[in-house]
Design an enzyme around this catalytic site. Structure first.
Site, PDB file in Angstrom:
ATOM      1  N   GLU A   1       0.862  -1.188   0.000  1.00 54.48           N
ATOM      2  CA  GLU A   1       0.000   0.000   0.000  1.00 54.48           C
ATOM      3  C   GLU A   1       0.903   1.244   0.000  1.00 54.48           C
ATOM      4  O   GLU A   1       1.983   1.234   0.614  1.00 54.48           O
ATOM      5  CB  GLU A   1      -0.841  -0.009   1.286  1.00 54.48           C
TER       6      GLU A   1
ATOM      7  N   ASN B   1      -7.001   6.252  -1.664  1.00 49.77           N
ATOM      8  CA  ASN B   1      -5.923   5.312  -1.383  1.00 49.77           C
ATOM      9  C   ASN B   1      -6.154   4.149  -2.333  1.00 49.77           C
ATOM     10  O   ASN B   1      -7.121   3.393  -2.164  1.00 49.77           O
ATOM     11  CB  ASN B   1      -5.991   4.865   0.087  1.00 49.77           C
TER      12      ASN B   1
ATOM     13  N   LYS C   1      -9.536   2.107  -1.711  1.00 52.20           N
ATOM     14  CA  LYS C   1      -9.717   1.607  -0.352  1.00 52.20           C
ATOM     15  C   LYS C   1     -11.063   2.055   0.238  1.00 52.20           C
ATOM     16  O   LYS C   1     -11.386   3.244   0.260  1.00 52.20           O
ATOM     17  CB  LYS C   1      -8.585   2.117   0.535  1.00 52.20           C
TER      18      LYS C   1
ATOM     19  N   GLU D   1      -6.044   8.937   7.655  1.00 57.46           N
ATOM     20  CA  GLU D   1      -6.582   8.497   6.365  1.00 57.46           C
ATOM     21  C   GLU D   1      -7.968   9.068   6.108  1.00 57.46           C
ATOM     22  O   GLU D   1      -8.309   9.353   4.953  1.00 57.46           O
ATOM     23  CB  GLU D   1      -6.598   6.969   6.298  1.00 57.46           C
TER      24      GLU D   1
ATOM     25  N   CYS E   1      -4.960  -2.813   3.056  1.00 62.57           N
ATOM     26  CA  CYS E   1      -4.632  -2.649   4.468  1.00 62.57           C
ATOM     27  C   CYS E   1      -5.798  -2.901   5.432  1.00 62.57           C
ATOM     28  O   CYS E   1      -6.148  -4.049   5.650  1.00 62.57           O
ATOM     29  CB  CYS E   1      -4.021  -1.275   4.696  1.00 62.57           C
TER      30      CYS E   1
ATOM     31  N   ASN F   1       0.307  -0.811   5.455  1.00 63.94           N
ATOM     32  CA  ASN F   1       1.242   0.002   6.254  1.00 63.94           C
ATOM     33  C   ASN F   1       0.641  -0.010   7.654  1.00 63.94           C
ATOM     34  O   ASN F   1      -0.306   0.759   7.914  1.00 63.94           O
ATOM     35  CB  ASN F   1       1.290   1.452   5.761  1.00 63.94           C
TER      36      ASN F   1
END
Ligand code: ING
Length: 312
Positions: free
Chosen positions: A47, A110, A127, A146, A172, A197
């Site tokens: 990612e 993302n 994401k 995020e 993730c 991550n």
């Protein structure tokens, strides 16, 4: 019959805030060369593989933030990855921060893409499960922003017929949610590739690093087993500007067994021959969804967002 994809999970060590995309791409090209030597058909990068994990940094300067995003893919810095894919006849998965103009507005996601052996982008995922928070939180040991820097992905959880099978992606935090795998499982997914991550420690509690590594693996192993699919989970690891990210990248079989695991916190390639036909037994027996699922009992899963316990 067997449909074997030789997969390289290309864990990456830390990317410091000051590191350039070009130097990061050089590291990725070295991993691709190693994967080529080992006969890989596909290499999976983490990612946000092109930059440091910038959602740990709070800023109100969107110019500073947008410097972490890609406005084109491929770009000048990433084109060498596509060229190498064609030269090696090796597909790749890449996670990155996507800045895009759509419907007359700017959007930030993302994102992850799948590139085939001809060096063409054949799949894109954005994401869905964004962890953390949107505003600066002084109570936390470190920030996880995020929800500030990305929009929720608007592409759902699609799958694609490519690389000789049915491929899916997630990113993730998505790997922690059973719904992620099941939506792809209901489309016959045979291999889910994902990057992560993940901070080694929790920003809000004293959760132990070994417990977090357990959660990292148990979620991917469950997703693989309960949907009879391969799962390739690849970390960006190590200390980025003093912030530790966990490693533990793995290749997991449709039985839920870990068949290969990274041992370091640096740039490290692990390789496995992944027979997509190994998915068939589970899909035909214990997880034959058509034969065994009872959707009439599952309504709450899509009707209700948060848990509602019975009245006291
Ligand atoms: N990172 C972490 C992850 O889901 C996290 C955030 C860690 C959430 C631990 C909950 C517990 O692995 C990203 N980037 O989603």
């Amino acid at each position: 019959m067997s449909r074997v994809i030789t997969v390289g999970a290309a864990q990456m060590g830390p990317i410091q805030k000051a590191e350039s995309r070009s130097s990061t791409v050089e590291r990725m090209l070295a991993l691709m060369a190693k994967a080529n030597d080992k006969g890989c058909d596909l290499i999976v990068f983490p990612e946000l593989a092109l930059t440091t994990f910038f959602p740990r940094w709070y800023t109100e300067d969107w110019g500073e933030i947008d410097a972490w995003f890609e406005t084109s893919m491929p770009s000048n810095e990433t084109q060498p990855l596509f060229t190498a894919a064609r030269e090696y006849a090796m597909g790749f998965h890449l996670g990155y921060a996507e800045l895009v103009e759509e419907d007359g507005a700017t959007h930030r996601y993302n994102t992850a893409i799948l590139v085939d052996k001809a060096g063409e982008i054949v799949a894109k995922y954005r994401k869905v499960h964004l962890p953390g928070h949107a505003e600066y939180d002084p109570k936390r040991k470190f920030q996880h922003l995020e929800k500030r820097y990305f929009e929720v992905g608007n592409l759902g959880f699609p799958v694609w017929r490519t690389m000789g099978g049915v491929m899916g992606m997630c990113i993730c935090n998505d790997r922690r949610w059973p719904e992620t795998y099941r939506v792809m499982g209901l489309q016959g997914v045979e291999m889910v590739v994902l990057g992560y991550n993940t901070p080694t420690v929790n920003s809000e509690s004293d959760e132990s690093p070994h417990l977090r590594m357990f959660h990292n693996h148990v979620t991917m192993q469950s997703g693989a087993y309960q949907n009879s699919t391969w799962v390739i989970g690849v970390a960006k690891a190590g200390a980025e500007d003093g912030h530790d990210l966990m490693g533990g990248s793995v290749i997991i079989a449709p039985t839920g067994e870990i068949v290969a695991r990274c041992r370091t916190l640096g740039d490290e390639l692990i390789v496995a021959d992944c027979d997509l036909d190994a998915c068939n037994f589970g899909k035909r027996t214990i997880f034959n969804f058509a034969a065994h699922r009872r959707v009439e009992a599952y309504g709450l899963i899509t009707e209700r967002t948060g848990a509602v316990p019975p009245p006291e």
